[in-house]
Design an enzyme around this catalytic site. Structure first.
Site, PDB file in Angstrom:
ATOM      1  N   ARG A 161     -14.905   6.548   2.759  1.00 49.49           N
ATOM      2  CA  ARG A 161     -14.299   5.492   1.687  1.00 49.49           C
ATOM      3  C   ARG A 161     -13.460   5.100   3.006  1.00 49.49           C
ATOM      4  O   ARG A 161     -12.178   4.091   2.846  1.00 49.49           O
ATOM      5  CB  ARG A 161     -13.941   6.391   0.588  1.00 49.49           C
ATOM      6  N   ASP A 169      -9.631   0.992 -11.555  1.00 47.04           N
ATOM      7  CA  ASP A 169      -9.030   2.053 -13.056  1.00 47.04           C
ATOM      8  C   ASP A 169      -7.950   2.352 -13.397  1.00 47.04           C
ATOM      9  O   ASP A 169      -7.241   3.339 -14.401  1.00 47.04           O
ATOM     10  CB  ASP A 169      -9.109   3.255 -11.890  1.00 47.04           C
ATOM     11  N   TYR A 221     -26.222  12.958  -0.872  1.00 46.68           N
ATOM     12  CA  TYR A 221     -26.328  11.422  -0.175  1.00 46.68           C
ATOM     13  C   TYR A 221     -25.488  11.405   1.351  1.00 46.68           C
ATOM     14  O   TYR A 221     -24.735  12.717   1.291  1.00 46.68           O
ATOM     15  CB  TYR A 221     -25.792   9.731  -0.988  1.00 46.68           C
ATOM     16  N   GLU A 281       0.896  -1.433  -0.097  1.00 47.05           N
ATOM     17  CA  GLU A 281       0.194  -0.095   0.036  1.00 47.05           C
ATOM     18  C   GLU A 281       1.034   1.745  -0.016  1.00 47.05           C
ATOM     19  O   GLU A 281       1.427   1.523   1.357  1.00 47.05           O
ATOM     20  CB  GLU A 281      -0.406   0.042   1.208  1.00 47.05           C
TER      21      GLU A 281
END
Length: 383
Positions: free
Chosen positions: A86, A280, A198, A10
């Site tokens: 997220r 992506d 939202y 990561e």
């Protein structure tokens, strides 16, 4: 459960993930993947379940289209529709990965892979930014739109600016006072612009995404500080709840919406191993179907399923053959949605809204059925 030993490198350093973006929509096809990965329960606990998906006229607030979610989503598509921060999603996925024996190494980037030397085994060696080499068989590149690994192994692909920029912000509910933001996944559309609102974290945090056609801003990356006054000015004619939410957004971030063409292949053999692109990094999505993360999750669970095939090359070829047509379709529909939200022609806009509204009111099953191919898809079980 695939028999593979997985190490996840990561790029972000260890520590709280609170700054990792803002809200994200987990549609039923994505939640089905989360369940298979063992992360759905934690995501549900931290999320907000929207009442409906709603398209409204951005300037007067009138409802154009409405599709029930919550119980209706579970009944029709077999999984919930959730809005999650997220940071909460990353935390749930990391916990689920560790529970299955995945080693997570923070603060580390991979710059590429080469064929392994005799002493390293028969696969590949990943090249870490520290200069170290790590032996393995498959490098899965999940490093996003500006993927360095894609450039390194598949060549550069210049981004295409779509002529649209987006703003994002989150606002605590207690800062909104009596302002009523609907408990829905709401698109507020107007010529050349639209806003998505939202709720997150059980309704304690409102999420805002605002998109406008704009030719000047082309910077890559999605965390550039934006000018709140410019955001307010761009949407000054929108209905009161949207303006109030925008006014409460003290530090909005801004990014350009970019596209990149897909490479000819999603994977590349290296010696006895391979590198594969996912999410992506291989098929960047415009946000107008809220499917970027969902399609990355589908890629991941489908890849895990195919990797049960002993021959790595055969597995990767079959995985791409399954996934490429679907992700291409989602990309195309996302692009078309952006054009529909922003339609300028007054008569065409009114006719379009009238048709959409009639179908959603008088044939809700037909309207929901148009999303069966997307939300009903099961990437876990496969075709």
């Amino acid at each position: 459960g695939t028999g593979w030993r997985v190490t996840l490198y990561e790029r972000r350093p260890a520590g709280p993930a609170e700054e990792v973006g803002a809200g994200i929509q987990m549609s039923p096809n994505a939640c089905r993947c989360l369940a298979a990965l063992g992360a759905l329960e934690a995501v549900e606990a931290a999320a907000f379940a929207p009442r409906a998906a709603v398209l409204r006229d951005g300037r007067n607030g009138a409802v154009v289209y409405r599709a029930a979610l919550r119980e209706a989503a579970v009944a029709r598509w077999g999984a919930p529709y959730l809005h999650v921060h997220r940071a909460d999603l990353v935390q749930a996925l990391a916990a689920a990965a560790r529970a299955r024996g995945v080693e997570i190494v923070p603060g580390t980037s991979i710059n590429g892979a080469v064929a392994a030397t005799e002493g390293e085994g028969e696969g590949i060696a990943a090249l870490l930014d520290s200069g170290a080499r790590v032996a393995g068989h498959l490098l899965v590149a999940a490093d996003g739109l500006g993927s360095r690994l894609r450039t390194h192994h598949f060549g550069p692909a210049a981004p295409r600016f779509t002529g649209q920029t987006a703003w994002r912000a989150t606002v605590p509910a207690d800062r909104l006072g009596s302002v009523e933001i609907p408990p829905d996944a709401t698109v507020w559309a107007a010529p050349g612009r639209h806003v998505v609102t939202y709720w997150l974290r059980g309704g304690s945090l409102a999420n805002l995404v605002a998109v406008e056609e704009q030719t000047q801003w082309r910077e890559e990356g999605w965390s550039h500080p934006g000018d709140p006054a410019m955001l307010r000015a761009s949407f000054a004619d929108f209905t009161a709840p949207v303006q109030a939410l925008i006014a409460a957004a003290e530090a909005p971030l801004r990014w350009a919406l970019l596209e990149r063409p897909a490479p000819d292949r999603w994977s590349q053999a290296i010696g006895q191993g391979a590198v594969a692109l996912i999410g992506d990094a291989v098929h960047p999505m415009l946000p107008f179907m809220a499917q970027g993360a969902a399609q990355a999750l589908e890629d991941a669970v489908a890849l895990a399923r195919h990797l049960q095939t002993p021959d790595l090359g055969v597995a990767l070829t079959a995985w791409e053959a399954e996934r490429r047509p679907r992700t291409s379709r989602v990309q195309a529909v996302s692009r078309a949605n952006g054009a529909m939200f922003h339609r300028h022609d007054g008569l065409q806009r009114r006719l379009s809204h009238a048709l959409i509204g009639t179908v959603s009111t008088w044939a809700p099953g037909l309207a929901a059925g148009r999303l069966d191919w997307l939300y009903g898809h099961d990437a876990v079980a496969g075709p």
